[in-house]
Design a protein around this motif. Structure first.
Motif, PDB file in Angstrom:
ATOM      1  N   ALA A 262      16.657  13.600  -1.796  1.00  0.00           N
ATOM      2  CA  ALA A 262      17.051  14.943  -2.488  1.00  0.00           C
ATOM      3  C   ALA A 262      16.272  16.190  -1.517  1.00  0.00           C
ATOM      4  O   ALA A 262      17.207  17.184  -1.581  1.00  0.00           O
ATOM      5  N   ILE A 263      15.279  16.263  -1.451  1.00  0.00           N
ATOM      6  CA  ILE A 263      14.819  17.540  -0.616  1.00  0.00           C
ATOM      7  C   ILE A 263      15.227  17.425   0.573  1.00  0.00           C
ATOM      8  O   ILE A 263      15.603  18.607   1.080  1.00  0.00           O
TER       9      ILE A 263
ATOM     10  N   CYS B  70      18.895  18.761   0.436  1.00  0.00           N
ATOM     11  CA  CYS B  70      18.882  19.986   0.017  1.00  0.00           C
ATOM     12  C   CYS B  70      18.564  20.961   1.176  1.00  0.00           C
ATOM     13  O   CYS B  70      19.304  22.033   1.330  1.00  0.00           O
TER      14      CYS B  70
ATOM     15  N   GLY C 121      21.505  20.614   3.743  1.00  0.00           N
ATOM     16  CA  GLY C 121      22.748  21.547   3.085  1.00  0.00           C
ATOM     17  C   GLY C 121      22.636  22.964   3.189  1.00  0.00           C
ATOM     18  O   GLY C 121      23.450  23.722   3.368  1.00  0.00           O
ATOM     19  N   THR C 122      21.156  23.416   2.974  1.00  0.00           N
ATOM     20  CA  THR C 122      21.053  24.915   3.031  1.00  0.00           C
ATOM     21  C   THR C 122      21.319  25.329   4.271  1.00  0.00           C
ATOM     22  O   THR C 122      21.824  26.361   4.451  1.00  0.00           O
TER      23      THR C 122
ATOM     24  N   SER D 288      22.826  16.157  -2.983  1.00  0.00           N
ATOM     25  CA  SER D 288      22.076  17.107  -2.860  1.00  0.00           C
ATOM     26  C   SER D 288      22.352  18.136  -1.495  1.00  0.00           C
ATOM     27  O   SER D 288      22.256  19.049  -1.292  1.00  0.00           O
TER      28      SER D 288
ATOM     29  N   TYR E 158      24.937  20.417  -2.890  1.00  0.00           N
ATOM     30  CA  TYR E 158      24.305  21.556  -3.950  1.00  0.00           C
ATOM     31  C   TYR E 158      23.568  22.605  -2.817  1.00  0.00           C
ATOM     32  O   TYR E 158      23.524  23.725  -2.865  1.00  0.00           O
ATOM     33  N   GLY E 159      22.816  22.061  -1.870  1.00  0.00           N
ATOM     34  CA  GLY E 159      22.190  22.919  -0.862  1.00  0.00           C
ATOM     35  C   GLY E 159      23.171  23.670  -0.103  1.00  0.00           C
ATOM     36  O   GLY E 159      22.955  24.980   0.287  1.00  0.00           O
TER      37      GLY E 159
ATOM     38  N   TYR F 174      24.262  26.672  -2.119  1.00  0.00           N
ATOM     39  CA  TYR F 174      23.145  27.685  -2.255  1.00  0.00           C
ATOM     40  C   TYR F 174      23.169  28.517  -0.778  1.00  0.00           C
ATOM     41  O   TYR F 174      22.986  29.621  -0.639  1.00  0.00           O
TER      42      TYR F 174
END
Length: 120
Positions: free
Chosen positions: A23-24, A27, A30-31, A68, A71-72, A75
């Motif tokens: 997940a980390i 993210c 994804g960011t 994730s 979601y990233g 953001y």
């Protein structure tokens, strides 16, 4: 009681170190993908689908990684819309109206992170 046992099993899988690491990583990737103008969350997930096959992830781990990344990227799309006035995806379009003028005033941190908005 069977429902509580299944709920406990779900939390034990979701909170395992391997799943949290995925997940980390998702993210973070994804960011980075979301910060690139023109690439949105759906494109980020589509780009990283081959990674799930390459790593040989099971279904749960692949879903955690892809959600994730999504979601990233949601953001990360705000970064280019606030700092460059270029929306990366459709939801970030309205952020350009408020975010870019605030960034020109030196108040970009108020929009980009939750703790900074608590301090100001």
């Amino acid at each position: 009681m069977d429902m509580l046992a299944n709920l406990a099993l779900g939390f034990s899988i979701a909170l395992s170190p391997y799943t949290l690491m995925l997940a980390i990583i998702g993210c973070f990737l994804g960011t980075i993908i979301g910060a690139l103008p023109g690439l949105g969350p759906s494109n980020g997930v589509a780009i990283l689908i081959p990674l799930t096959f390459t790593l040989g992830l099971d279904a749960t781990a692949a879903l955690v990684l892809m959600t994730s990344v999504y979601y990233g990227a949601m953001y990360g799309g705000r970064i280019s819309s606030i700092l460059l006035n270029i929306p990366g995806d459709e939801p970030a379009l309205m952020t350009t109206l408020d975010g870019y003028p605030m960034a020109k005033q030196g108040r970009a941190g108020v929009l980009s992170s939750f703790p900074a908005s608590l301090l100001s």
